[in-house]
Motif scaffolding. Structure first.
Motif: not given
Length: 515
Positions: A96-100, A114-116
């Motif tokens: 969900r956090a890495l949906h992009w 958020v990704a890091l």
């Protein structure tokens, strides 16, 4: 021929993939690797707890009949549920956090942060699950046997610390492809967990927690007063062994995560030193090491831009002039013996009036291409293009042994090629030689390298006069006299003519093959 694999993979490890691959394949790779490593981290922690509780840490046994429901039912059930919950919940939150990343687009600044931070979030989740085990089983075992509280509490905390440290390092490794994709959009500016944090984490789990455990055992032994040497030595040796093993594992993981970015930079640096300015580094680390990787890319971009400007500068003024300008960028010059070629298109006014501009430009480009090729071949340089004319210099800025002979040979070669390659128009060529001032002229803010003197003027007038001659190529007698015999014999000297604007007559010379 089989293509050689790179010595250092773009992401520091071949199991992480090539760095650039399809979105679906990258997602599957990351998910499988992340899940496997998190399970491995928890299994390592569980094994440490089981060995310490069963055989090492002094205290009552957990394998008695009274404790059977807790040891053989509650503990395995919690382990399985915690693994499933950690994997499902952790994976779901991560995706969900890495949906992009699944839509293959650049992340926003918030999404980048958020990704890091995902490795920290996964580590926090593992810590919460192990803290739940600490609270639950300390309570259950404590109710059944109060003397088990120190033993259970210490072993679960030690196992949880090992799991959290491994989980952070493992997840950071598995998520490198995502970090690399995220960091394509921005440079890591403030590392959430730098190299120092990694080292402190390694110390805490590999040394801090085990040493604290040994101190607890020592305090217990002092308080009890009746502990035998064997009872004291066994837990100390076991905990020391665990410390050595976990410390080595964490040290290797930290060393790998630290060396991988440095190694990619080192390999790219070697390529740049060898002249390959296309070398680039995939930025996959969110710490100071990522800043190092990004800094190398900025440096490489600067070198490429500098080389493009250098190349463009060389194309405008000539390679030799460009090198001379870089070495000596001031104004001024020196008197040099030079030979000059002046080439001019005949009837350019009529051509410009009758042909479309694109065709005129194409014709001039083909004319100048011949001039540049032959002048370069014979060691001169094209000083400038002036509309439909070109001026070439031999003997400056670089000295050549036979500047007159080289200029005469280049003039003949140009005339021969234009006759064949540019049949729709004609060009006149004039060659002169003598002393001239060669150097930079202009102002400090803008100047150019050029040659000023009588040979330039004479070559221009000879070119103008050549338009009336059959071969349209003429040189001064002085240029022919200054050439080596092998080239001078190819020219025939004739009458003297006072050219327009000059006071002294000029002896004319034309190629031998011209009637």
């Amino acid at each position: 021929m089989q293509r050689r694999r790179p010595a250092v993979p773009p992401l520091g490890s071949r199991i992480l993939g090539p760095g650039r691959e399809g979105t679906r394949r990258r997602r599957i790779r990351v998910q499988l690797l992340l899940t496997s490593l998190l399970v491995l981290a928890n299994l390592i922690g569980s094994a440490i707890v089981m060995v310490l509780v069963a055989f090492v840490v002094p205290g009552p046994s957990v394998f008695t009949f009274a404790l059977w429901p807790i040891t053989f039912l509650a503990v395995p059930l919690y382990v399985v549920l915690a693994l499933l919950l950690g994997i499902v919940l952790g994976t779901r939150k991560t995706l969900r956090a890495l949906h992009w990343a699944q839509t293959d687009r650049a992340p926003s600044p918030a999404e980048l942060r958020v990704a890091l931070a995902v490795p920290w979030r996964l580590t926090l989740l593992q810590g919460l699950l192990w803290f739940g085990a600490f609270a639950l089983f300390t309570l259950l075992y404590g109710i059944a046997e109060p003397q088990l509280i120190p033993k259970i509490a210490f072993t679960i905390l030690l196992g949880g610390a090992v799991v959290c440290a491994n989980s952070y390092l493992f997840s950071e490794f598995a998520l490198r492809p995502i970090a690399a994709q995220a960091l394509q959009a921005d440079t890591p500016r403030a590392a959430r967990a730098g190299v120092t944090t990694r080292m402190v984490l390694t110390w805490a789990v590999g040394s801090g927690v085990p040493v604290a455990g040994l101190m607890i055992i020592a305090i217990w032994a002092l308080a009890k007063g009746t502990v035998t040497t064997v009872q004291l030595a066994v837990p100390m040796l076991a905990i020391g062994g665990v410390a050595l093993a976990t410390g080595l594992l964490l040290t290797l993981l930290v060393a790998s995560s630290t060396v991988a970015p440095v190694r990619t930079v080192r390999v790219a640096q070697q390529r740049v030193a060898a002249g390959d300015l296309s070398a680039d580094v995939t930025v996959f680390d969110g710490t100071e090491l990522g800043q190092l990787q990004a800094g190398f890319n900025l440096m490489a971009d600067g070198l490429r831009e500098r080389e493009r400007l250098r190349d463009l500068f060389g194309r405008h003024v000539g390679r030799d002039v460009a090198r001379a300008a870089l070495d000596h960028s001031g104004l001024g010059g020196e008197v040099r013996e030079v030979a000059v070629i002046f080439v001019d298109l005949i009837g350019s006014t009529t051509i410009a009036a009758t042909l479309p501009p694109t065709e005129v430009v194409d014709m001039l480009n083909r004319l100048f291409a011949v001039v540049v090729d032959e002048v370069d071949r014979y060691g001169g340089f094209v000083n400038k293009f002036e509309g439909d004319a070109a001026l070439a210099i031999f003997g400056a800025p670089l000295e050549i042994d036979d500047h007159c002979g080289s200029a005469l040979a280049a003039a003949r070669a140009i005339a021969d090629r234009l006759t064949v390659e540019l049949t729709e128009c004609r060009a006149a060529i004039g060659v002169a030689a003598g002393s001239a001032l060669a150097g930079n002229v202009g102002a400090h803010a803008r100047f150019e390298y050029t040659v000023i003197g009588d040979p330039v003027n004479e070559a221009a007038r000879l070119c103008e006069f050549a338009k009336t001659l059959p071969g349209r190529t003429v040189a001064s007698g002085r240029a022919v006299a200054g050439a080596a015999p092998a080239e001078a014999e190819r020219w025939r000297c004739g009458d003297e003519v006072t050219l327009r604007g000059r006071l002294e007559p000029t002896r004319l010379a034309v190629p031998q093959h011209v009637a």
